[in-house]
Design a protein around this motif. Structure first.
Motif, PDB file in Angstrom:
ATOM      1  N   ILE A 117       0.860  -1.291  -0.102  1.00  0.00           N
ATOM      2  CA  ILE A 117      -0.049   0.008  -0.115  1.00  0.00           C
ATOM      3  C   ILE A 117       1.003   1.319   0.255  1.00  0.00           C
ATOM      4  N   SER A 118       0.537   2.098  -0.864  1.00  0.00           N
ATOM      5  CA  SER A 118       1.464   3.441  -1.019  1.00  0.00           C
ATOM      6  C   SER A 118       1.181   4.172   0.146  1.00  0.00           C
ATOM      7  N   ASP A 119       0.388   4.411   1.012  1.00  0.00           N
ATOM      8  CA  ASP A 119      -0.033   5.194   2.156  1.00  0.00           C
ATOM      9  C   ASP A 119      -0.664   4.293   3.311  1.00  0.00           C
ATOM     10  N   PRO A 120       0.347   3.358   3.734  1.00  0.00           N
ATOM     11  CA  PRO A 120      -0.337   2.497   4.811  1.00  0.00           C
ATOM     12  C   PRO A 120      -0.935   3.092   6.123  1.00  0.00           C
ATOM     13  N   ASP A 121      -0.331   4.354   6.408  1.00  0.00           N
ATOM     14  CA  ASP A 121      -0.890   5.032   7.681  1.00  0.00           C
ATOM     15  C   ASP A 121      -2.305   5.574   7.537  1.00  0.00           C
ATOM     16  N   THR A 122      -2.447   5.871   6.233  1.00  0.00           N
ATOM     17  CA  THR A 122      -3.888   6.354   5.841  1.00  0.00           C
ATOM     18  C   THR A 122      -4.787   5.194   5.698  1.00  0.00           C
ATOM     19  N   VAL A 123      -4.352   4.261   5.035  1.00  0.00           N
ATOM     20  CA  VAL A 123      -5.329   3.043   5.034  1.00  0.00           C
ATOM     21  C   VAL A 123      -5.693   2.284   6.085  1.00  0.00           C
ATOM     22  N   LEU A 124      -4.632   2.325   7.053  1.00  0.00           N
ATOM     23  CA  LEU A 124      -4.885   1.857   8.386  1.00  0.00           C
ATOM     24  C   LEU A 124      -5.999   2.778   9.214  1.00  0.00           C
ATOM     25  N   ARG A 125      -5.830   3.968   9.124  1.00  0.00           N
ATOM     26  CA  ARG A 125      -6.767   5.000   9.896  1.00  0.00           C
ATOM     27  C   ARG A 125      -8.316   4.535   9.156  1.00  0.00           C
ATOM     28  N   ARG A 126      -8.326   4.219   7.966  1.00  0.00           N
ATOM     29  CA  ARG A 126      -9.600   3.844   7.050  1.00  0.00           C
ATOM     30  C   ARG A 126     -10.021   2.675   7.800  1.00  0.00           C
ATOM     31  N   LEU A 127      -9.215   1.602   7.662  1.00  0.00           N
ATOM     32  CA  LEU A 127      -9.693   0.316   8.315  1.00  0.00           C
ATOM     33  C   LEU A 127     -10.185   0.660   9.906  1.00  0.00           C
TER      34      LEU A 127
END
Length: 214
Positions: A117-127
């Protein structure tokens, strides 16, 4: 290792390579997959389903799996796999950023995806926002190593590895990113999936359980 980014995902080379890798996983990695899914129940969101390698390992207590796989060639393989397992699986060809859920999930599964994932921090907040309070995040990811292997990981990450393997980055501090997204880690450990002396940048895995605080 499948990608989930905010734009259209198109990895034709990786879509040819990954099915070969996934169908020849070692028994140790398959055992880690089974452990990562053990005891799940209710509605589960799986991120980066690949060709559906996890599907056969979900316990009967799971009511439904919604599997996100934005690479269309892999998603087609995942739909074929979903038709052959007893647990209901819906494969969605979207990214995490594009996906909208009607109600929160009881658990979210990440298996070999946060690396790409290019931006794991953003995706983890989404999860975190897609999970019900008290719900679990189950993760099985290869992670950053220390010493010379860590140096080797950083070298391959800035050269050929992401281009060859669908944006996969080998030197990521995944547990730290999970904590930074607001999760609490209930338990995690590191496992070597090949002997430590082998020059493979994806040899050290983290397996664990985190939860969204109630």
């Amino acid at each position: 290792m499948t990608s989930a980014t905010a734009s259209t995902v198109d990895h034709p080379l990786f879509a040819r390579i990954w099915p070969v890798i996934a169908t020849h996983e070692t028994e140790m990695i398959r055992a880690l997959r089974r452990e990562n899914l053990a005891g799940l129940s209710g509605r589960v969101l799986e991120v980066g389903a690949g060709i559906g390698t996890n599907f056969a390992f979900y316990p009967d207590s799971v009511e439904q799996v919604v599997a996100i796989e934005p690479e269309p060639r892999l998603a087609a393989r995942a739909r074929d796999a979903a038709a052959d397992v007893p647990v209901p699986v819906q494969v969605i060809g979207e990214t995490v950023e594009q996906f909208t859920a009607g109600k929160p999930f009881d658990a979210i599964v990440c298996s070999l995806v946060l690396c790409s994932i290019s931006d794991p921090d953003t995706v983890l907040r989404r999860l975190h926002s897609l999970l019900r309070p008290g719900g679990q995040l189950r993760f099985l990811e290869h992670v950053a190593s220390r010493g010379m292997r860590g140096w080797f990981q950083r070298c391959v990450d800035v050269t050929f590895w992401p281009r060859l393997l669908g944006n996969c980055h080998t030197h990521r501090h995944t547990e730290q990113s999970i904590l930074a997204a607001g999760f609490e880690i209930d338990g995690a450990r590191r496992e070597w999936t090949v002997p430590a002396w082998m020059p493979l940048p994806t040899a050290e895995f983290a397996i664990g359980r985190a939860r969204r605080p109630a």
